[in-house]
Design a protein around this motif. Structure first.
Motif, short mmCIF file in Angstrom:
data_model
loop_
_atom_site.label_atom_id
_atom_site.label_comp_id
_atom_site.label_asym_id
_atom_site.label_seq_id
_atom_site.Cartn_x
_atom_site.Cartn_y
_atom_site.Cartn_z
N GLU A 174 1.23 -0.96 -0.16
CA GLU A 174 -0.38 -0.44 -0.32
C GLU A 174 0.78 0.99 -0.01
OE1 GLU A 174 0.55 -1.38 4.15
OE2 GLU A 174 -0.01 -2.59 2.92
N ASN A 175 1.85 0.94 0.34
CA ASN A 175 2.85 2.18 0.45
C ASN A 175 4.33 2.16 -0.99
OD1 ASN A 175 1.93 2.87 3.06
ND2 ASN A 175 3.48 1.74 3.96
N ILE A 176 3.48 1.72 -1.41
CA ILE A 176 4.46 1.51 -3.18
C ILE A 176 3.56 2.12 -4.39
CG2 ILE A 176 5.28 0.36 -5.17
CD1 ILE A 176 5.46 -1.73 -2.88
N ALA A 177 4.41 3.29 -5.13
CA ALA A 177 3.19 3.99 -6.40
C ALA A 177 4.94 3.48 -7.09
CB ALA A 177 3.03 5.59 -6.00
N SER A 178 4.08 2.94 -8.41
CA SER A 178 5.14 2.29 -9.69
C SER A 178 4.68 4.25 -10.44
CB SER A 178 4.80 1.45 -10.29
OG SER A 178 3.07 1.79 -10.46
N ILE A 201 10.20 0.60 -19.22
CA ILE A 201 10.78 1.15 -17.82
C ILE A 201 9.97 1.10 -16.68
CG2 ILE A 201 13.07 1.89 -16.56
CD1 ILE A 201 14.70 1.91 -18.79
N THR A 202 10.20 0.86 -15.37
CA THR A 202 8.91 1.24 -14.50
C THR A 202 9.59 1.23 -13.12
OG1 THR A 202 7.03 0.02 -14.65
CG2 THR A 202 6.72 0.33 -12.62
N LEU A 203 9.31 2.58 -13.02
CA LEU A 203 10.26 3.06 -11.33
C LEU A 203 9.44 2.48 -10.03
CD1 LEU A 203 11.88 6.59 -12.78
CD2 LEU A 203 12.50 4.20 -12.59
N SER A 204 9.95 1.85 -8.96
CA SER A 204 8.67 2.27 -7.52
C SER A 204 9.23 2.63 -6.98
CB SER A 204 9.46 0.65 -7.64
OG SER A 204 8.13 0.08 -8.47
N MET A 205 8.07 3.58 -5.84
CA MET A 205 8.85 4.80 -5.32
C MET A 205 7.90 4.10 -3.67
SD MET A 205 8.19 8.10 -7.84
CE MET A 205 6.48 7.43 -8.47
N ASP A 206 8.59 4.64 -2.58
CA ASP A 206 7.95 4.29 -1.30
C ASP A 206 7.41 6.27 -1.59
OD1 ASP A 206 7.55 4.20 1.04
OD2 ASP A 206 9.77 4.28 1.64
N THR A 207 5.70 5.80 -1.30
CA THR A 207 5.38 6.94 -0.82
C THR A 207 5.35 7.38 0.23
OG1 THR A 207 3.17 5.28 -0.33
CG2 THR A 207 3.76 6.53 -2.81
N PHE A 245 13.39 3.14 -5.03
CA PHE A 245 14.04 2.00 -4.63
C PHE A 245 14.02 0.43 -5.66
CE2 PHE A 245 8.86 1.02 -3.31
CZ PHE A 245 8.79 0.19 -4.00
N LYS A 246 13.53 1.04 -6.81
CA LYS A 246 13.47 -0.12 -7.93
C LYS A 246 13.07 0.07 -8.64
CE LYS A 246 11.23 -4.96 -8.34
NZ LYS A 246 10.20 -6.42 -7.65
N VAL A 247 14.15 -0.73 -10.41
CA VAL A 247 13.40 -0.54 -11.69
C VAL A 247 13.67 -1.61 -11.79
CG1 VAL A 247 14.40 0.57 -13.62
CG2 VAL A 247 15.24 1.83 -11.35
N TYR A 253 9.21 11.99 -1.34
CA TYR A 253 8.43 11.28 -2.58
C TYR A 253 7.56 12.52 -2.77
CZ TYR A 253 4.19 9.23 -4.63
OH TYR A 253 3.32 8.68 -5.39
N LYS A 254 6.93 12.87 -1.24
CA LYS A 254 6.36 14.76 -1.48
C LYS A 254 7.07 15.03 -2.43
CE LYS A 254 4.26 13.47 2.42
NZ LYS A 254 4.63 11.60 3.01
#
Length: 172
Positions: free
Chosen positions: A65-69, A95-101, A161-163, A106-107
């Motif tokens: 629930e804390n991951i935005a792609s 390519i997709t980037l994964s981010m910690d919301t 945090f992830k590619v 992030y803000k």
């Protein structure tokens, strides 16, 4: 006379036994050193996976629930470094980037990632362009990690945090 001859034969066999034991000891010792070296390298690689680039301990996984792609809009076609055959090779990847919301950055950066997409693409192109076809195919995870590190350095943050590669094709 027979007792002396028997003593000489026993002495000769003892010397041969000692020599063969010494040969076996040295051969087993060198094999043992090689085995210990392999085990040390494996445990070192495992330790590298469990620690981040700055040496801090392995972070627990981020809850879903804390991951935005963020999907980079276009499939990227990138020229790879020429290999031993000298021919031009390309990689096509979405390519997709994964981010910690929940990350504090992030803000700041996450919402406006579209505005920086061309900078991100530039970083991806420069990283991928350093790999040959063989290197990219053999170590896709290393390629992802190199892209991730370059993007994190660009933002000065690890909120990404992830590619991931969604659709990878190699040509050449």
């Amino acid at each position: 006379m027979k007792k002396n001859l028997m003593s000489v034969i026993i002495l000769a066999l003892l010397i041969v036994n000692i020599a063969l034991t010494a040969v076996m000891l040295f051969s087993v010792t060198s094999t043992n050193k090689a085995t210990a070296d392999v085990i040390a390298r494996i445990s070192g690689a495992m330790d590298m996976e469990l620690s981040s680039a700055d040496g801090s301990a392995f972070k627990p996984q981020i809850p879903i629930e804390n991951i935005a792609s963020y999907d980079i809009a276009d499939t990227m076609t990138i020229r790879l470094k020429p290999g031993e055959d000298g021919a031009d090779h390309y990689i096509m990847a979405a390519i997709t980037l994964s981010m910690d919301t929940e990350h504090e950055d992030y803000k700041t950066y996450g919402a406006g990632l579209e505005e920086r997409e061309s900078l991100i693409k530039s970083e991806i192109i420069s990283v991928v362009g350093e790999y040959t076809l063989e290197e990219a195919q053999a170590d896709e995870e290393g390629l992802r990690q190199a892209i991730l590190e370059r993007i994190q350095n660009m933002f000065g943050s690890d909120f990404i945090f992830k590619v991931d590669f969604r659709d990878v094709k190699y040509s050449g």
